[in-house]
Enzyme design. Structure first.
Site, short mmCIF file in Angstrom:
data_model
loop_
_atom_site.label_atom_id
_atom_site.label_comp_id
_atom_site.label_asym_id
_atom_site.label_seq_id
_atom_site.Cartn_x
_atom_site.Cartn_y
_atom_site.Cartn_z
N SER A 297 -14.06 25.38 31.89
CA SER A 297 -13.87 26.04 30.72
C SER A 297 -12.45 25.96 29.99
CB SER A 297 -14.30 27.34 30.82
OG SER A 297 -14.41 28.04 29.36
N ASP B 214 -25.64 27.37 29.11
CA ASP B 214 -24.18 27.96 28.83
C ASP B 214 -24.37 28.55 27.85
OD1 ASP B 214 -21.63 28.21 28.46
OD2 ASP B 214 -21.03 26.71 29.83
N HIS C 182 -22.59 29.30 32.49
CA HIS C 182 -21.29 29.18 32.40
C HIS C 182 -20.68 29.65 33.90
CE1 HIS C 182 -17.77 27.90 30.20
NE2 HIS C 182 -17.10 28.96 30.32
#
Lengths: 291, 291
Positions: free
Chosen positions: B158, B234, B267
């Site tokens: 991320s 995600d 995620h």
């Protein structure tokens, strides 16, 4: 999943993990008289039509919830590889009206149910983790998920290792294999256990023996082999855990025990993650033999 | 470990993990002007005399510390298997005097350094994560641990995937392999990135491009293959991550890219844990080719 169930489950979360599903549920517990939370991992094999998979119940240690093992042990890799469902209950009742230690200590009360049925005030209404793990939860799991109830095992860590030994030894028809990491094997004779059993069960006596693995093994032969892994650098080893007492007893009575002392390993999930794979192998061998 | 060092490290913790050592250190950082914390895993091979091992730097995402990856990804198994040292820095400077967002948001300030050198007040004194990760930390690691500096790779998740891409692309002599899980590939054109770059660097313009993987790849050919894994479920995929922009650019320019979209994965670290093993394989192939 069966949608006409009598025990509705409320799903809290879902994440894909090693091609299986890591789920979390909340439900009204009749024996704990509050909402209880548990995590369950369904390996990819659970999606196959007609699947009936072995299931392992993991009991966590002091201060944990159902999430520590799920997030830190890396067990999903092995559960997916072997096609095993894994259930992780919380370590105590929680929520409004559930009492905690008024002194705020972390070794009794919330996160520290010790897997007993409490008989003392103020614990006796909600703190029934023994019944919850040994009866209510397995019934709910069997109702909602594709488990083979003839292949159920139980394992845990520290306070949860104590829980796995006690619940496994007392319920051999339900749990056919037992293992533990760094378990409290003799709570009636260590500070953590004496404090907790005193609060939940009252003064030392016969009631304590029902929740003491060493006392249970003194009285009854185990119905299965037990596996215990212990870290040699575990800071709780000498004061709280005392695996040597269980090793000695099993040796005297010629009970089957697979005991490993791993030098250098501590009490953390780094230890559990390093050896959790071998526990899946152990349980599957036991479960597939007995089935 | 060298005891005559110029950059003293204070050890915070040590746990054995997969026969290697999971360590945590604190040290005075000259570029962040505060104490910084990092985790490092030394696989069992690091104990061999004369060992010089490849090293991977992991950069974590928003709200993380150095510990999330260490506790949740299960990477130690693969690092031990392949003999790789793994370093995980914190995601921002911290401590007394280090400013945080006065509004208390989690996407700038503490835990959200975005791997830039801030030029704006009040961030410019401490928020130099770019220099810290690309120069100061690798020098400290090389001074204290048995790393082969010709085999250094970088990866992250991320915000940390953004950091790995930007720092890797801008420092090809230091980092010879780059991969990411669910990276923010175009911070100059997504809400998280625009907010952070605005706070740390001021108004949009040339300064932003130095910290935008897409802009960097528009200008410069990468010196190594890049690997990106993205979960299809995600929740940040559409608004924040935009891997399709990077895929399109690499396709247009015929840059080597290994991109996997995994349907159903979110995620979380459950996604990372499921595929982290393949990132070790990727980096080792790249590093052993280039060495």
């Amino acid at each position: 999943m069966n949608t006409t169930t009598q025990s509705p489950l409320q799903q809290i979360s879902e994440s894909l993990s090693f091609a299986g599903r890591q789920l979390r549920f909340q439900h009204a517990s009749s024996c704990c008289q509050c909402d209880m939370t548990f995590s369950i991992y369904l390996p990819p094999q659970a999606e196959e039509s007609g699947a009936r998979l072995p299931v392992l119940y993991w009991l966590s240690g002091l201060t944990c919830t159902d999430e520590n093992f799920v997030q830190k042990s890396g067990f999903q890799r092995y559960a997916a590889q072997h096609g095993v469902i894994v259930v992780a209950p919380d370590t105590s009742p929680r929520g409004e009206g559930v009492p905690d230690d008024p002194d705020g200590s972390w070794d009794i009360g919330l996160g520290a149910g010790f897997y007993v049925n409490a008989t003392q005030e103020p614990w006796r209404t909600h703190y029934h983790m023994y019944d919850y793990v040994s009866a209510e939860l397995p019934e709910i799991i069997a109702e909602h998920f594709p488990v083979d109830t003839a292949r159920q095992g139980i394992f845990g860590h520290s306070m949860g290792g104590h829980g796995a030994l006690v619940i496994g030894l007392r319920n051999p028809d339900c749990f056919r294999s037992i293992s533990a990491f760094a378990p409290i094997v003799n709570p009636a004779n260590c500070p953590w256990g004496q404090k907790a059993l005193g609060y939940y069960l009252g003064e030392a006596g016969r009631a304590w023996n029902d929740y003491d693995a060493l006392a249970l093994l003194e009285e009854h032969q185990p119905q299965c082999m037990i596996k215990i892994d212990q870290g040699g650098a575990d800071s709780f080893l000498e004061a709280q855990l005392h695996p040597e007492r269980l090793v000695q007893l099993c040796q005297n009575k010629r009970y089957p025990l697979e005991y490993h002392l791993y030098p250098g390993y501590d009490h953390s999930y780094f230890f559990i993650a390093s050896f959790i794979g071998s526990h899946f192998q152990f349980h599957l061998e036991q479960l597939n033999q007995s089935a």
